[in-house]
Motif scaffolding. Structure first.
Motif, PDB file in Angstrom:
ATOM      1  N   ILE A  68       0.829  -0.905  -0.109  1.00 32.99           N
ATOM      2  CA  ILE A  68       0.102   0.104  -0.026  1.00 32.99           C
ATOM      3  C   ILE A  68       0.257   1.301  -0.045  1.00 32.99           C
ATOM      4  O   ILE A  68       0.246   2.662  -0.537  1.00 32.99           O
ATOM      5  CB  ILE A  68      -0.816   0.159   1.249  1.00 32.99           C
ATOM      6  CG1 ILE A  68      -2.447  -1.418   0.973  1.00 32.99           C
ATOM      7  CG2 ILE A  68      -1.606   1.675   1.539  1.00 32.99           C
ATOM      8  CD1 ILE A  68      -2.346  -1.777   2.218  1.00 32.99           C
ATOM      9  N   PHE A  69       2.197   1.037   0.382  1.00 32.72           N
ATOM     10  CA  PHE A  69       3.236   2.644   0.950  1.00 32.72           C
ATOM     11  C   PHE A  69       3.875   2.503  -0.305  1.00 32.72           C
ATOM     12  O   PHE A  69       3.489   3.822  -1.272  1.00 32.72           O
ATOM     13  CB  PHE A  69       3.852   2.014   1.912  1.00 32.72           C
ATOM     14  CG  PHE A  69       5.032   3.140   1.592  1.00 32.72           C
ATOM     15  CD1 PHE A  69       4.115   4.034   2.768  1.00 32.72           C
ATOM     16  CD2 PHE A  69       6.287   3.092   1.652  1.00 32.72           C
ATOM     17  CE1 PHE A  69       5.521   5.279   3.224  1.00 32.72           C
ATOM     18  CE2 PHE A  69       7.464   4.149   1.750  1.00 32.72           C
ATOM     19  CZ  PHE A  69       7.287   5.366   2.749  1.00 32.72           C
ATOM     20  N   ASN A  70       4.241   1.840  -1.579  1.00 31.70           N
ATOM     21  CA  ASN A  70       4.383   1.847  -2.403  1.00 31.70           C
ATOM     22  C   ASN A  70       3.574   2.075  -3.274  1.00 31.70           C
ATOM     23  O   ASN A  70       4.080   3.333  -4.527  1.00 31.70           O
ATOM     24  CB  ASN A  70       5.709   0.515  -2.848  1.00 31.70           C
ATOM     25  CG  ASN A  70       6.364   0.040  -2.179  1.00 31.70           C
ATOM     26  OD1 ASN A  70       7.329   0.934  -1.510  1.00 31.70           O
ATOM     27  ND2 ASN A  70       6.470  -1.187  -2.323  1.00 31.70           N
ATOM     28  N   GLY A  71       1.851   1.679  -3.470  1.00 32.77           N
ATOM     29  CA  GLY A  71       1.078   2.601  -4.642  1.00 32.77           C
ATOM     30  C   GLY A  71       1.601   2.143  -5.769  1.00 32.77           C
ATOM     31  O   GLY A  71       0.870   2.539  -6.983  1.00 32.77           O
ATOM     32  N   ARG A  72       1.634   0.813  -6.141  1.00 36.40           N
ATOM     33  CA  ARG A  72       2.215   0.326  -7.630  1.00 36.40           C
ATOM     34  C   ARG A  72       0.580  -0.444  -7.237  1.00 36.40           C
ATOM     35  O   ARG A  72       0.202  -1.305  -6.136  1.00 36.40           O
ATOM     36  CB  ARG A  72       2.991  -0.109  -7.462  1.00 36.40           C
ATOM     37  CG  ARG A  72       4.433   0.229  -7.473  1.00 36.40           C
ATOM     38  CD  ARG A  72       5.160  -0.561  -8.105  1.00 36.40           C
ATOM     39  NE  ARG A  72       6.919   0.282  -7.659  1.00 36.40           N
ATOM     40  CZ  ARG A  72       7.439   0.346  -6.567  1.00 36.40           C
ATOM     41  NH1 ARG A  72       7.525  -1.299  -5.647  1.00 36.40           N
ATOM     42  NH2 ARG A  72       8.815   0.327  -6.163  1.00 36.40           N
ATOM     43  N   ARG A  85      12.180   6.173   9.813  1.00 36.24           N
ATOM     44  CA  ARG A  85      11.642   5.648  11.428  1.00 36.24           C
ATOM     45  C   ARG A  85      10.220   6.277  11.055  1.00 36.24           C
ATOM     46  O   ARG A  85       9.057   6.002  11.323  1.00 36.24           O
ATOM     47  CB  ARG A  85      12.448   7.068  12.169  1.00 36.24           C
ATOM     48  CG  ARG A  85      11.530   7.466  13.811  1.00 36.24           C
ATOM     49  CD  ARG A  85      11.433   5.953  14.573  1.00 36.24           C
ATOM     50  NE  ARG A  85      11.388   5.772  15.516  1.00 36.24           N
ATOM     51  CZ  ARG A  85      10.762   5.266  16.282  1.00 36.24           C
ATOM     52  NH1 ARG A  85      11.144   3.737  15.733  1.00 36.24           N
ATOM     53  NH2 ARG A  85      10.585   5.119  17.210  1.00 36.24           N
ATOM     54  N   THR A  86      10.083   7.435   9.376  1.00 34.25           N
ATOM     55  CA  THR A  86       8.563   7.939   9.515  1.00 34.25           C
ATOM     56  C   THR A  86       7.805   6.727   8.482  1.00 34.25           C
ATOM     57  O   THR A  86       6.675   6.161   8.708  1.00 34.25           O
ATOM     58  CB  THR A  86       9.036   8.843   8.491  1.00 34.25           C
ATOM     59  OG1 THR A  86       9.568   9.950   9.395  1.00 34.25           O
ATOM     60  CG2 THR A  86       7.642   9.645   7.670  1.00 34.25           C
ATOM     61  N   LYS A  87       8.885   5.544   8.334  1.00 30.93           N
ATOM     62  CA  LYS A  87       7.927   4.661   7.328  1.00 30.93           C
ATOM     63  C   LYS A  87       7.548   3.792   8.414  1.00 30.93           C
ATOM     64  O   LYS A  87       6.277   3.097   8.614  1.00 30.93           O
ATOM     65  CB  LYS A  87       8.774   3.667   6.515  1.00 30.93           C
ATOM     66  CG  LYS A  87       8.318   2.514   5.528  1.00 30.93           C
ATOM     67  CD  LYS A  87       9.183   1.898   4.767  1.00 30.93           C
ATOM     68  CE  LYS A  87       9.163   1.499   4.555  1.00 30.93           C
ATOM     69  NZ  LYS A  87      10.292  -0.014   2.940  1.00 30.93           N
ATOM     70  N   GLN A  88       8.587   3.336   9.367  1.00 23.81           N
ATOM     71  CA  GLN A  88       7.990   2.478  10.690  1.00 23.81           C
ATOM     72  C   GLN A  88       6.759   3.772  10.850  1.00 23.81           C
ATOM     73  O   GLN A  88       5.970   2.125  11.668  1.00 23.81           O
ATOM     74  CB  GLN A  88       8.951   2.100  11.607  1.00 23.81           C
ATOM     75  CG  GLN A  88       9.102   1.913  12.708  1.00 23.81           C
ATOM     76  CD  GLN A  88      10.320   1.482  13.496  1.00 23.81           C
ATOM     77  OE1 GLN A  88      11.157   2.310  13.000  1.00 23.81           O
ATOM     78  NE2 GLN A  88      10.086   0.277  14.534  1.00 23.81           N
ATOM     79  N   ALA A  89       6.499   4.385  11.953  1.00 26.32           N
ATOM     80  CA  ALA A  89       5.824   5.044  12.161  1.00 26.32           C
ATOM     81  C   ALA A  89       4.497   5.099  11.571  1.00 26.32           C
ATOM     82  O   ALA A  89       2.856   4.548  11.916  1.00 26.32           O
ATOM     83  CB  ALA A  89       5.845   6.297  12.389  1.00 26.32           C
ATOM     84  N   LEU A  90       4.842   5.249  10.141  1.00 26.14           N
ATOM     85  CA  LEU A  90       3.690   4.894   9.282  1.00 26.14           C
ATOM     86  C   LEU A  90       2.840   2.688   9.494  1.00 26.14           C
ATOM     87  O   LEU A  90       1.433   3.092   9.762  1.00 26.14           O
ATOM     88  CB  LEU A  90       3.100   5.395   8.258  1.00 26.14           C
ATOM     89  CG  LEU A  90       3.800   7.004   7.078  1.00 26.14           C
ATOM     90  CD1 LEU A  90       4.147   7.035   6.436  1.00 26.14           C
ATOM     91  CD2 LEU A  90       2.783   7.559   8.475  1.00 26.14           C
ATOM     92  N   PHE A  91       3.844   2.825   9.641  1.00 23.53           N
ATOM     93  CA  PHE A  91       3.325   1.269   9.537  1.00 23.53           C
ATOM     94  C   PHE A  91       2.580   0.787  10.923  1.00 23.53           C
ATOM     95  O   PHE A  91       1.752  -0.366  10.739  1.00 23.53           O
ATOM     96  CB  PHE A  91       4.388   0.279   8.792  1.00 23.53           C
ATOM     97  CG  PHE A  91       5.234   0.369   7.571  1.00 23.53           C
ATOM     98  CD1 PHE A  91       4.434   1.803   6.418  1.00 23.53           C
ATOM     99  CD2 PHE A  91       6.019  -0.579   7.141  1.00 23.53           C
ATOM    100  CE1 PHE A  91       4.813   1.135   4.760  1.00 23.53           C
ATOM    101  CE2 PHE A  91       5.806  -0.836   5.711  1.00 23.53           C
ATOM    102  CZ  PHE A  91       5.765   0.750   4.788  1.00 23.53           C
ATOM    103  N   HIS A  92       3.351   1.004  11.869  1.00 22.17           N
ATOM    104  CA  HIS A  92       3.056   0.498  12.674  1.00 22.17           C
ATOM    105  C   HIS A  92       1.820   0.990  13.226  1.00 22.17           C
ATOM    106  O   HIS A  92       0.756   0.527  13.722  1.00 22.17           O
ATOM    107  CB  HIS A  92       4.020   1.334  14.098  1.00 22.17           C
ATOM    108  CG  HIS A  92       3.444   0.765  15.265  1.00 22.17           C
ATOM    109  ND1 HIS A  92       3.157  -0.777  15.751  1.00 22.17           N
ATOM    110  CD2 HIS A  92       2.777   1.071  16.082  1.00 22.17           C
ATOM    111  CE1 HIS A  92       3.348  -0.443  17.067  1.00 22.17           C
ATOM    112  NE2 HIS A  92       2.953   0.522  17.341  1.00 22.17           N
TER     113      HIS A  92
END
Length: 685
Positions: A60-64, A551-558
């Protein structure tokens, strides 16, 4: 490891929902701010689904659109009906639902829970609703169903990557008959299999479960045998998988090849002396940025809520959006005289606001400032430079004269046409000649006909089986700014005499002490020892990651995976992310004597401490359009002069067209923090 093509992948998640997955376990949480340890209780299924949701959140994060997945549950209840039913514990059960069982039968208790598609937030919500069942399922049946469903979906997409991930605790019985045929089918379709086992033994973690059941020991051994028979198979424990999924990783992906032309010489005037070849361009590096943040502001709400007889003001947060409006000041039209004396009266301010007229963007034309006026220039009035698509080599220079500090943008690969051996030989000859002469090329790149040209440098690169060029953009002469600063070594007095002794000039003793300190902090021999017993450099750019991105990516995923952030707070960063934050202890220990010598040479006896006083003032900001004269008045000081008091100043330069940017349409309350800093010295003992 060869680079994968970004996207174009279908991942099948086969999740075990057998009764044993409902067993509860204690999971460690990040400690509290005071350092107290915390734990929480959850089922094995909830714990294992964290890995599945994090993998899906990555898609979902990659949006492909070409990065798709499907979820199958084995251990589903019922036999034939694809519909869910009401269980005795008032929870919805999932019955058998798969194409293989509907066609041939014999593959019961396997349900297609989420069909193959691009994942979204609904996918994560469905996984949150998954509960353990009351029936055991066979993972081999689920594997066969997943292979067949994936094969039907990718029937016309032969080049797509196929992945299957099994999540299980290994407590359910397995029918291992004819499993070799399944392995042959997976190898023929080039399917990679990953088995994530709950409490599986792992020597790298390390972890070994005590009092393991006999069926789990046999199943775990079978999974290792199954994956070792595949061309691409792996078995891992869930704890290690959750740890590694948070590891910062830079993925190498294949870039699309874009066609262009490489020219050497003038192909129009002297075609017999020029070379023109078809080449392909792809990305060598790509700039990574953290996800952009959306700005929200607290808005005052006129409605008040009555709670226990007291009025409580509710807080409403709205997203702030940028809006651009165009205004023209009629009072400053060309030819009108401006008063040299400005009288600060409120009546004049109101009159000037009346002269401000709003205009639409369609009524404006492009213009450039020329002296004190503006020269209108509608789009397309000035002819563009006539350029032709391609890369033109303008000349060569020695590689030692290349300045890396002037390189701009990203690096591009220049390949020969893969379908033309003649073009490959031609480009390879140029690359090898540049490599032997140790020269770089100055090139002019035009991406499309009529586009602005870019100047850059081509560097020869020779791999094991192929030769290519590397392109990097360089600045024009006008883009380079040169600044001059006063010398740090030569001090001159007011009389013009050179000063040799001054507190700002270091002594020989201080220079020697600083040299020793710098040598002691050298990181080139501070790493681990290699096979020959020699220490390698401590810092490796390939293993250094940007904390802002990961770290931003980890926070979004969590936040996307966890429903309650308070009970399941964000875990600490991965150790690899903090690897280069602190200097190595070995170097600090080795530099103690040099640090002490520096303190003595520079007579370090005082330390500066900063105290910050915070003054919080609540201000109500109301959007208002100030005229140019009002802005000039406000800059003269506060409070404003009394009415009728005159101030002498030069009239401000005013433009007929001004742009006012408004971010908010209603008044809101904002807290402004003013910092007053004071310093004091404290003598160290």
């Amino acid at each position: 490891m060869p680079a994968e093509r970004a996207g174009y992948t279908v991942t099948m998640f086969l999740v075990d929902v057998s009764p044993s997955m409902g067993a509860t376990r204690s999971v460690e949480l990040p400690p509290t701010p005071s350092g107290e340890e915390r734990t929480t209780e959850m089922t094995n299924l909830e714990w294992a689904l964290q890995f599945v949701k994090l993998k899906i959140q990555e898609m979902i994060f990659n949006g492909r659109k070409t990065d798709q997945c499907g979820v199958f549950l084995f251990g589903a209840e019922g036999s034939q009906s694809p519909l869910s039913f009401q269980r005795s514990d008032n929870r919805r059960g999932i019955e058998t639902n798969n194409v293989v069982n509907a066609k041939n039968g014999g593959y019961e208790h396997v349900a297609e829970y989420i069909p193959i598609a691009q994942p979204n937030a609904t996918t994560l919500a469905k996984l949150d609703a998954t509960k353990p069942s009351e029936t055991s399922g066979d993972p081999i049946d689920a594997l066969i169903v997943g292979i067949e469903t994936q094969n039907i979906y990718l029937e016309k997409k032969r080049t797509w990557t196929r992945k299957i991930i099994i999540v299980t605790d290994g407590e359910s019985p397995i029918e291992i008959e004819d499993w070799e045929a399944t392995v042959k089918k997976m190898n023929a379709l080039d399917i990679s299999l990953t088995v994530i086992g709950i409490d599986f033994d792992d020597d790298e973690l390390p972890f070994h479960e005590e009092n393991k059941s006999t069926i789990k020991v046999e199943n775990e051994a079978f999974y290792h045998k199954l994956t070792s028979s595949l061309n691409n198979g792996l078995v891992g424990t869930c704890a290690y998988a959750l740890q590694e999924i948070a590891r910062p990783d830079i993925k190498q992906t294949k870039s699309t090849l874009m066609g262009t032309v490489l020219r050497l010489g003038d192909v129009d005037v002297r075609p017999e002396e020029a070379i023109e070849m078809i080449v392909k361009v792809s990305k060598c590096t790509a700039l990574a940025r953290p996800k952009s943040w959306k700005k929200f502001g607290r808005m005052e709400d006129d409605d008040e809520m009555q709670v226990d007889g007291e009025a409580e003001q509710s807080e409403v947060f709205v997203q702030l959006k940028m809006r651009t409006e165009y205004y023209i000041d009629r009072s400053t039209q060309e030819g009108e005289e401006q008063d040299k004396m400005d009288v600060g009266s409120d009546d004049d301010d109101e009159d000037k606001d009346k002269n401000v007229e709003k205009v639409e963007k369609e009524e404006l034309i492009r213009g450039f400032k020329y002296g004190s006026t503006y020269a209108p220039c509608p789009d397309g009035q000035f002819p563009r430079l006539n350029t032709r698509k391609g890369i033109d080599i303008c000349g060569f220079f020695h590689a030692k004269n290349f300045r890396r500090d002037l390189a701009m943008g990203e690096v591009q690969y220049i390949w020969a046409d893969p379908g033309s051996p003649q073009q490959q030989v031609a480009l390879s000859s140029i690359v090898q000649a540049m490599f032997e002469k140790d020269v770089f090329a100055i090139a002019r790149w035009v991406s499309k006909d009529g586009m602005d040209p870019r100047m850059g440098v081509l560097a020869p690169t020779m791999f094991e089986k192929i030769d290519c060029l590397l392109w990097v953009q360089m600045p024009f002469a006008d883009d380079v700014r040169k600044y001059t600063f006063a010398s740090l070594e030569n001090l001159v007095s007011k009389s013009g005499e050179k000063i040799t002794k001054h507190p700002y000039l270091p002594t020989e003793e201080q220079l020697d002490a600083m040299d020793k300190f710098i040598d002691a902090m050298d990181l080139m021999d501070a790493g681990e020892k290699d096979d020959e017993g020699k220490r390698i450099p401590w810092y490796d750019t390939r293993l250094s990651y940007n904390p802002a991105i990961h770290r931003t990516k980890q926070a979004l995923f969590h936040s996307a995976v966890m429903n309650d952030i308070e009970s399941n707070p964000l875990p600490p960063p991965h150790p690899e992310l903090l690897k280069y934050i602190e200097p190595p202890r070995r170097v600090l220990k080795h530099a103690r004597e040099a640090i002490a010598e520096c303190k003595a040479a520079f007579k370090v006896k005082e330390g500066m401490h900063l105290i910050t006083n915070h003054f919080i003032i609540q201000l109500t900001l109301i959007p208002h359009l100030f005229s140019a004269q009002e802005s000039h008045k406000s800059s003269q000081g506060w409070p404003r002069p009394r009415k009728g008091r005159r101030r002498r100043h030069a009239p401000p330069r005013q433009n007929a067209l001004r742009v006012a940017q408004r971010q908010r349409t209603r008044p809101f309350t904002s807290s402004l923090i003013f910092h007053r800093a004071s310093t004091y010295t404290q003598e160290t003992k």
